[in-house]
Scaffold this active site. Sequence first.
Site, PDB file in Angstrom:
ATOM      1  N   THR A 153       0.862  -1.193   0.000  1.00 23.86           N
ATOM      2  CA  THR A 153       0.000   0.000   0.000  1.00 23.86           C
ATOM      3  C   THR A 153       0.894   1.238   0.000  1.00 23.86           C
ATOM      4  OG1 THR A 153      -0.258  -0.132   2.419  1.00 23.86           O
ATOM      5  CG2 THR A 153      -2.016  -1.072   1.071  1.00 23.86           C
ATOM      6  N   LYS A 179       4.404  -6.791   3.363  1.00 24.96           N
ATOM      7  CA  LYS A 179       4.094  -5.377   3.207  1.00 24.96           C
ATOM      8  C   LYS A 179       3.784  -4.780   4.571  1.00 24.96           C
ATOM      9  CE  LYS A 179       0.735  -3.384   3.217  1.00 24.96           C
ATOM     10  NZ  LYS A 179      -0.414  -2.680   3.884  1.00 24.96           N
ATOM     11  N   THR A 190      -2.399  -2.684   8.027  1.00 25.98           N
ATOM     12  CA  THR A 190      -2.044  -4.055   7.740  1.00 25.98           C
ATOM     13  C   THR A 190      -0.600  -4.371   7.566  1.00 25.98           C
ATOM     14  OG1 THR A 190      -4.085  -4.279   6.583  1.00 25.98           O
ATOM     15  CG2 THR A 190      -2.565  -6.082   6.372  1.00 25.98           C
ATOM     16  N   GLU A 274       6.464   5.066   8.474  1.00 27.32           N
ATOM     17  CA  GLU A 274       6.187   6.419   7.989  1.00 27.32           C
ATOM     18  C   GLU A 274       7.063   7.451   8.709  1.00 27.32           C
ATOM     19  OE1 GLU A 274       4.691   7.593   5.478  1.00 27.32           O
ATOM     20  OE2 GLU A 274       5.042   9.660   6.078  1.00 27.32           O
ATOM     21  N   ASN A 397       0.083  11.746   9.322  1.00 27.02           N
ATOM     22  CA  ASN A 397      -1.132  11.192   9.909  1.00 27.02           C
ATOM     23  C   ASN A 397      -2.114  12.249  10.393  1.00 27.02           C
ATOM     24  OD1 ASN A 397      -0.934   8.212   9.793  1.00 27.02           O
ATOM     25  ND2 ASN A 397       1.037   8.642  10.744  1.00 27.02           N
ATOM     26  N   THR A 402     -10.099  12.294   5.980  1.00 25.74           N
ATOM     27  CA  THR A 402     -10.953  11.325   5.277  1.00 25.74           C
ATOM     28  C   THR A 402     -12.044  12.038   4.514  1.00 25.74           C
ATOM     29  OG1 THR A 402     -12.051  11.063   7.419  1.00 25.74           O
ATOM     30  CG2 THR A 402     -10.651   9.278   6.684  1.00 25.74           C
TER      31      THR A 402
END
Lengths: 402, 402
Positions: A153, A179, A190, A274, A397, A402
């Site tokens: 991703t 991943k 994930t 990240e 983050n 969203t």
Amino acid sequence: MDESTQQIKIPAGFRFAGVHCGLKRNPNKEDISLIVCDAPATAAGVYTTNKVFAAPVRWDRSRTPSNKIRAVITNSGNANACTGEQGEKNCAEMAAIVAEHIGAAADDVLVMSTGIIGVQLPMEKIRSGIAAAASQTGTEAPAFIAAARGILTTDNGKKLASRTATIDGRTFQIAGMCKGAGMIAPNMATMLSIVLTDAPLTAEQAQSVLGQVADETFNCIRVDGHMSTNDTLLLLASGAEGGAPLTDSQVDQLQAVMKEACEEMAKLIPADGEGATHLIKIDVEGCATREDAKKIAIEVADSPLVKTAITGGDPNWGRIVSAVGYAGVPFNPLKLELRLNDILLYQEGTPVTFDAKTVSGSIKGSFETHVQLTLFEGDAKARVWASDLTVDYVKFNADYST
Amino acid sequence: MDESTQQIKIPAGFRFAGVHCGLKRNPNKEDISLIVCDAPATAAGVYTTNKVFAAPVRWDRSRTPSNKIRAVITNSGNANACTGEQGEKNCAEMAAIVAEHIGAAADDVLVMSTGIIGVQLPMEKIRSGIAAAASQTGTEAPAFIAAARGILTTDNGKKLASRTATIDGRTFQIAGMCKGAGMIAPNMATMLSIVLTDAPLTAEQAQSVLGQVADETFNCIRVDGHMSTNDTLLLLASGAEGGAPLTDSQVDQLQAVMKEACEEMAKLIPADGEGATHLIKIDVEGCATREDAKKIAIEVADSPLVKTAITGGDPNWGRIVSAVGYAGVPFNPLKLELRLNDILLYQEGTPVTFDAKTVSGSIKGSFETHVQLTLFEGDAKARVWASDLTVDYVKFNADYST
């Protein structure tokens, strides 16, 4: 074909494909990954312990260990988590579509998903993606790489490892893909990994090996301490090496080599965390039990104060020592010993004199920082790999909406 | 004298002083805080559970509960933690110096320290500071405020609360001071608080009241999840109100009012958390036990992904719901319900349609964000207050170098 592509040795008995079907915006990024087993393979799985888990986790968990798995289908870009009954149906349909294309039963197809939470899968795209993947599977490195890219991703690149195990004159190949960059991405969650071998393992052996390997590798990495809804680690053993079943001792040897491959992959995740500017290796030794050692290592790994100290190149032993103290593990603080990059900072419950500039320089000068804690309570130990915590992590983050 | 100074009602039976002795660089900032009890007072304490704890924590823990405490001496700027045997001696000497000045036994003086870890106290400065404080104690608000300022470290300002409890026609005063902005500061560690009342409590009553109040107030705040080596909460009851001992029911009523005062103080800590742009109020309801509810609230509070979502004004319910899932509490995820600022986002295990802009606006438009989780497993509930996680938090803690 880059260096890692040339080096990958792929176990026999598997075919691979990775295609783009439109789940990711970038058409150059694969979002469907298919692994087909030439014959029924042994399979084992280790899954998230999150009470809120995705549909494919429920699907796979009830179907492993198994001795008749025919394929693993993975989509990236959508986690199929928190999607209710429709999500369960879509997951089952993914398995059914693959089964139809390869001539197998849906129950013998495992499914993984990763990406945004709470959005239903666009099944039209998935259907055409699976059809495309099934029509172009290959056994060579480029096909393996495409499959490995199809599970990513927000990762900065593919995450692979492979090993050759030579045991009692027999040669086994092990290769894996994974991943994850922590639960770093907006609504993304994930860690996924698939480990393949051509060794002939029983389902029981496979499950035992995978559980032990996971405990020391993928379960020992931390980016932000936020457990995902989709974490899945699968092991597929084709048995295509062709020899007799393995003895207990041979399984142990195979497990040791598999652990090396998995550790190599697992480390790639916090290293790609990240915003990470350091990979922190935390060794806790001298504990009464391995569980104690791991608890302590995880508290140190998850402390934002420890993480930011490493980010800043600060040999701030007080933050590390105090994190050890709240791990809920009994120990004598007057014996605690701490080294940072092999330099002694704290011994017998008191700080020792050290050159702060030297230690700071050693942190700043290397991507990897080594935190070494000794407790003198026993012989057990654990190692955990973590990311540091940077301004870029927070920006990434917090700035997303969203 | 500002508004809060005028409003503070100070319980009878105590004298206060706050002076600067040189532990802090800024001469305008008090670093010694002294509270003297006119007569032996009842005292109770609640302390850090960190295995690595400071010398004053060891000193106080072995002396509470008590019915004969004469003073509390606090220094800020140095935590006297990880300082070995010399640290223990220095702590005992602080008590002895106070005892000499006020004509008491050293064993009846409690000690608190907060500030840098691993550095011995400069005892010359401490000695002169205590002498100065002992010579200028007062009973009025300015003296109380000076004492409250003397316990601060990186706090942006004093943290106080007071209440008047009227019980069966009797009037009791409660006043408290606290400090802490999380373990936010370089090598700094500590939440400290002292609550005072003129009610006549026995040592047993005081300890019971304090334990219960702490569980619902100071133990329900989170800045960064890193537990300090010095956390101390003390209750001193002078009995100067002058009436008869309290009945159980009267103690319960007093406890309720004390809880209000402590909650008011406790909230000030995450609200002043380093770099904080939001105070997050997390209510978890419908749990089988309060312990379950608190575990879940704390996982949500400690998730850097939840914190950064609030920082960014993002109604990212997936991060919240998945944090609930890994709290280690059994529940049915298909019943889980989530509201953010009273707007329903998630119900019966699936997202509901909501206007993201409205929710985002409600987060961005207010310093306080309300996260409301309902589990439908029972009647127990818990509330936790937390800071968000910002770029400024990381900068502050990474850019500092010891």
